[in-house]
Write a protein that holds these residues in place. Structure first.
Motif, PDB file in Angstrom:
ATOM      1  N   ALA A  31       0.831  -1.201   0.000  1.00  0.00           N
ATOM      2  CA  ALA A  31       0.000   0.000   0.000  1.00  0.00           C
ATOM      3  C   ALA A  31       0.870   1.258   0.000  1.00  0.00           C
ATOM      4  O   ALA A  31       0.602   2.210  -0.726  1.00  0.00           O
ATOM      5  N   THR A  32       1.930   1.234   0.799  1.00  0.00           N
ATOM      6  CA  THR A  32       2.834   2.383   0.885  1.00  0.00           C
ATOM      7  C   THR A  32       3.540   2.647  -0.441  1.00  0.00           C
ATOM      8  O   THR A  32       3.741   3.793  -0.835  1.00  0.00           O
ATOM      9  N   ASN A  33       3.917   1.574  -1.146  1.00  0.00           N
ATOM     10  CA  ASN A  33       4.708   1.698  -2.367  1.00  0.00           C
ATOM     11  C   ASN A  33       3.904   1.510  -3.652  1.00  0.00           C
ATOM     12  O   ASN A  33       4.481   1.421  -4.736  1.00  0.00           O
ATOM     13  N   ASN A  34       2.585   1.437  -3.520  1.00  0.00           N
ATOM     14  CA  ASN A  34       1.695   1.266  -4.674  1.00  0.00           C
ATOM     15  C   ASN A  34       2.082   0.035  -5.505  1.00  0.00           C
ATOM     16  O   ASN A  34       2.257   0.116  -6.717  1.00  0.00           O
ATOM     17  N   LEU A  35       2.245  -1.098  -4.820  1.00  0.00           N
ATOM     18  CA  LEU A  35       2.604  -2.356  -5.466  1.00  0.00           C
ATOM     19  C   LEU A  35       1.547  -3.410  -5.160  1.00  0.00           C
ATOM     20  O   LEU A  35       0.692  -3.215  -4.298  1.00  0.00           O
ATOM     21  N   LEU A  36       1.637  -4.510  -5.847  1.00  0.00           N
ATOM     22  CA  LEU A  36       0.803  -5.673  -5.562  1.00  0.00           C
ATOM     23  C   LEU A  36       1.578  -6.634  -4.667  1.00  0.00           C
ATOM     24  O   LEU A  36       2.808  -6.601  -4.622  1.00  0.00           O
ATOM     25  N   VAL A  37       0.856  -7.508  -3.978  1.00  0.00           N
ATOM     26  CA  VAL A  37       1.479  -8.540  -3.157  1.00  0.00           C
ATOM     27  C   VAL A  37       1.464  -9.832  -3.957  1.00  0.00           C
ATOM     28  O   VAL A  37       0.448 -10.203  -4.552  1.00  0.00           O
ATOM     29  N   LEU A  38       2.598 -10.511  -3.992  1.00  0.00           N
ATOM     30  CA  LEU A  38       2.712 -11.816  -4.646  1.00  0.00           C
ATOM     31  C   LEU A  38       2.861 -12.871  -3.558  1.00  0.00           C
ATOM     32  O   LEU A  38       3.838 -12.862  -2.811  1.00  0.00           O
ATOM     33  N   LEU A  39       1.869 -13.757  -3.452  1.00  0.00           N
ATOM     34  CA  LEU A  39       1.935 -14.868  -2.511  1.00  0.00           C
ATOM     35  C   LEU A  39       2.408 -16.093  -3.263  1.00  0.00           C
ATOM     36  O   LEU A  39       1.753 -16.541  -4.213  1.00  0.00           O
ATOM     37  N   HIS A  40       3.540 -16.622  -2.861  1.00  0.00           N
ATOM     38  CA  HIS A  40       4.099 -17.830  -3.487  1.00  0.00           C
ATOM     39  C   HIS A  40       3.913 -18.978  -2.502  1.00  0.00           C
ATOM     40  O   HIS A  40       4.548 -19.015  -1.456  1.00  0.00           O
ATOM     41  N   PHE A  41       2.991 -19.907  -2.842  1.00  0.00           N
ATOM     42  CA  PHE A  41       2.693 -21.043  -1.980  1.00  0.00           C
ATOM     43  C   PHE A  41       3.585 -22.214  -2.362  1.00  0.00           C
ATOM     44  O   PHE A  41       3.660 -22.599  -3.535  1.00  0.00           O
ATOM     45  N   SER A  42       4.263 -22.779  -1.356  1.00  0.00           N
ATOM     46  CA  SER A  42       5.162 -23.905  -1.582  1.00  0.00           C
ATOM     47  C   SER A  42       5.190 -24.780  -0.336  1.00  0.00           C
ATOM     48  O   SER A  42       4.541 -24.463   0.667  1.00  0.00           O
TER      49      SER A  42
END
Length: 109
Positions: A42-53
């Motif tokens: 939110a602070t950096n105007n990015l998306l979150v990438l969740l990598h499930f392993s």
């Protein structure tokens, strides 16, 4: 529907690094929890990438050896996303929340 510029850049980066000969440690700037990643995103105007392993997942280990250890891949992921490496054995609540049934699986939020 055409892919977004970010998705296109991501795909191009994956293709480039698949031919790279760099070998080193994991270069992805992983964040350790989803809440922190969401705040950073939110602070950096990015998306979150969740990598499930999972620890006992051969394809997951192959990704670590052949992709995540590429400096350019880690840099590109860090520029586009706030990445979280989610171990499904340690975080079953996230596996259930995102309806993850196999891994590796990546979810962008």
């Amino acid at each position: 529907m055409l892919p977004t510029p970010r998705a296109t850049l991501f795909l191009i980066s994956v293709l480039i690094i698949s031919h790279s000969s760099l070998h080193a440690r994991d270069h992805v700037p992983w964040v350790h929890d989803v809440a922190t990643a969401q705040q950073m995103a939110a602070t950096n105007n990015l998306l979150v990438l969740l990598h499930f392993s999972a620890d006992d997942c051969p394809p997951c280990r192959q990704l670590e050896r052949k992709i995540f250890n590429k400096r350019i891949f880690g840099h590109t992921i860090g520029e586009l996303f706030v990445p979280v490496n989610v171990n499904v054995n340690k975080h079953p609540e996230l596996k259930q929340r995102f309806n993850i049934t196999s891994w590796p699986t990546d979810v962008v939020i």
